[in-house]
Design a protein around this motif. Structure first.
Motif, PDB file in Angstrom:
ATOM      1  N   GLU A 174       0.466  -9.845   0.575  1.00 54.49           N
ATOM      2  CA  GLU A 174       0.558 -11.297   0.499  1.00 54.49           C
ATOM      3  C   GLU A 174       1.969 -11.750   0.843  1.00 54.49           C
ATOM      4  OE1 GLU A 174      -1.014 -12.408  -3.313  1.00 54.49           O
ATOM      5  OE2 GLU A 174      -2.979 -11.610  -2.826  1.00 54.49           O
ATOM      6  N   ALA A 175       2.184 -12.026   2.126  1.00 47.86           N
ATOM      7  CA  ALA A 175       3.488 -12.454   2.633  1.00 47.86           C
ATOM      8  C   ALA A 175       3.540 -13.970   2.700  1.00 47.86           C
ATOM      9  CB  ALA A 175       3.723 -11.864   4.016  1.00 47.86           C
ATOM     10  N   SER A 176       4.678 -14.536   2.328  1.00 57.23           N
ATOM     11  CA  SER A 176       4.822 -15.994   2.359  1.00 57.23           C
ATOM     12  C   SER A 176       5.245 -16.518   3.723  1.00 57.23           C
ATOM     13  CB  SER A 176       5.828 -16.445   1.294  1.00 57.23           C
ATOM     14  OG  SER A 176       7.079 -15.838   1.540  1.00 57.23           O
ATOM     15  N   GLN A 177       5.699 -15.624   4.584  1.00 54.82           N
ATOM     16  CA  GLN A 177       6.127 -16.044   5.914  1.00 54.82           C
ATOM     17  C   GLN A 177       5.673 -15.005   6.939  1.00 54.82           C
ATOM     18  OE1 GLN A 177       8.251 -14.697   3.679  1.00 54.82           O
ATOM     19  NE2 GLN A 177       9.403 -13.158   4.723  1.00 54.82           N
TER      20      GLN A 177
ATOM     21  N   GLY B  29      12.151  -8.047   3.936  1.00 56.55           N
ATOM     22  CA  GLY B  29      12.115  -6.595   4.101  1.00 56.55           C
ATOM     23  C   GLY B  29      10.994  -6.184   5.032  1.00 56.55           C
ATOM     24  N   GLU B  30      10.617  -4.901   4.947  1.00 59.88           N
ATOM     25  CA  GLU B  30       9.591  -4.363   5.839  1.00 59.88           C
ATOM     26  C   GLU B  30       8.297  -4.060   5.099  1.00 59.88           C
ATOM     27  OE1 GLU B  30      13.540  -3.628   7.272  1.00 59.88           O
ATOM     28  OE2 GLU B  30      12.635  -2.549   5.615  1.00 59.88           O
TER      29      GLU B  30
ATOM     30  N   PRO C 144       8.233  -5.276   0.347  1.00 65.17           N
ATOM     31  CA  PRO C 144       9.243  -5.927  -0.487  1.00 65.17           C
ATOM     32  C   PRO C 144       8.694  -6.276  -1.869  1.00 65.17           C
ATOM     33  CG  PRO C 144       9.161  -6.922   1.691  1.00 65.17           C
ATOM     34  CD  PRO C 144       7.985  -5.994   1.590  1.00 65.17           C
ATOM     35  N   LEU C 145       9.554  -6.241  -2.860  1.00 62.53           N
ATOM     36  CA  LEU C 145       9.145  -6.587  -4.223  1.00 62.53           C
ATOM     37  C   LEU C 145       8.632  -8.012  -4.330  1.00 62.53           C
ATOM     38  CD1 LEU C 145      11.975  -4.880  -6.291  1.00 62.53           C
ATOM     39  CD2 LEU C 145       9.553  -4.254  -6.220  1.00 62.53           C
ATOM     40  N   THR C 146       9.039  -8.869  -3.411  1.00 63.78           N
ATOM     41  CA  THR C 146       8.595 -10.267  -3.428  1.00 63.78           C
ATOM     42  C   THR C 146       7.150 -10.413  -2.959  1.00 63.78           C
ATOM     43  OG1 THR C 146       9.504 -10.578  -1.214  1.00 63.78           O
ATOM     44  CG2 THR C 146      10.914 -11.183  -3.089  1.00 63.78           C
ATOM     45  N   PHE C 147       6.549  -9.356  -2.428  1.00 65.52           N
ATOM     46  CA  PHE C 147       5.172  -9.387  -1.930  1.00 65.52           C
ATOM     47  C   PHE C 147       4.221  -8.861  -2.987  1.00 65.52           C
ATOM     48  CE2 PHE C 147       5.455  -9.227   2.915  1.00 65.52           C
ATOM     49  CZ  PHE C 147       6.593  -9.988   2.921  1.00 65.52           C
TER      50      PHE C 147
ATOM     51  N   GLU D  21       9.472  -0.988  -4.341  1.00 68.56           N
ATOM     52  CA  GLU D  21       8.980  -1.317  -3.000  1.00 68.56           C
ATOM     53  C   GLU D  21       8.084  -0.230  -2.406  1.00 68.56           C
ATOM     54  OE1 GLU D  21      12.685   0.287  -3.443  1.00 68.56           O
ATOM     55  OE2 GLU D  21      12.704  -1.860  -3.404  1.00 68.56           O
ATOM     56  N   ARG D  22       7.986   0.919  -3.052  1.00 68.99           N
ATOM     57  CA  ARG D  22       7.117   1.994  -2.565  1.00 68.99           C
ATOM     58  C   ARG D  22       5.704   1.827  -3.117  1.00 68.99           C
ATOM     59  NH1 ARG D  22      10.292   7.018  -4.639  1.00 68.99           N
ATOM     60  NH2 ARG D  22      10.051   5.707  -6.461  1.00 68.99           N
ATOM     61  N   TRP D  23       4.704   2.227  -2.327  1.00 68.22           N
ATOM     62  CA  TRP D  23       3.319   2.169  -2.779  1.00 68.22           C
ATOM     63  C   TRP D  23       2.531   3.324  -2.176  1.00 68.22           C
ATOM     64  CZ3 TRP D  23      -0.377   1.793   0.973  1.00 68.22           C
ATOM     65  CH2 TRP D  23       0.029   1.299   2.218  1.00 68.22           C
TER      66      TRP D  23
END
Length: 153
Positions: A62-65, A84-85, A101-104, A143-145
């Motif tokens: 879920e990216a905001s941009q 980030g990537e 990214p943690l923001t996602f 940030e890893r999954w």
């Protein structure tokens, strides 16, 4: 790209994230298991993967941009965004690994809600088919999954 990823991205690599493109583990990299159907196609909206297991599942970033897709091959996806990537790569026929990214938010769900149960346990997001014939688990650590498929939880 950040220091986390020291990839040399060639200008001639495929870079289109388009609905329906095949995303699967390559037999070049190790043994495969075609009967599992743990194969994905790129999703229709945003950055998502549709897994074609008997009960289909979606993994959504879920990216905001919007971002800049750098690599989109059959087994590696890399997109650069302001935060980030997003990286997704098959580690083996039953496991994907990557960065986000943690923001996602990463969301794992069934394509149809009546095909199984989904729940969260700590940093694990689990989907299990109603008939008990297949589970997909998403684990996130900063940030890893990693996303893994198995016959049962």
């Amino acid at each position: 790209m950040t220091n986390l990823m020291q990839l040399h991205v060639e200008k001639h690599l495929p870079n289109l994230w388009k609905e329906g493109a095949l995303f699967a583990f390559s037999g070049y990299d190790g043994p495969t298991e075609s009967r599992s159907q743990f194969v994905a196609t790129l999703g229709a909206s945003g950055y998502s993967l549709l897994f074609h297991t008997p009960q289909r599942r979606m993994l959504t970033f879920e990216a905001s941009q919007p971002g800049d897709v750098r690599i989109a091959t059959g087994d590696v996806l890399l997109t650069e965004l302001e935060d980030g990537e997003i990286l997704a790569v098959y580690h083996s026929w039953h496991t994907l690994i990557g960065l986000a990214p943690l923001t996602f938010n990463l969301d794992l769900s069934f394509e149809k809600s009546d095909e199984g149960t989904a729940w969260t346990d700590n940093n694990q997001f689990i989907t299990e088919a109603t008939n008990g014939q297949g589970a997909v688990v998403l684990i996130r650590d900063r940030e890893r999954w990693a996303l893994a498929y198995g016959k049962q939880v």
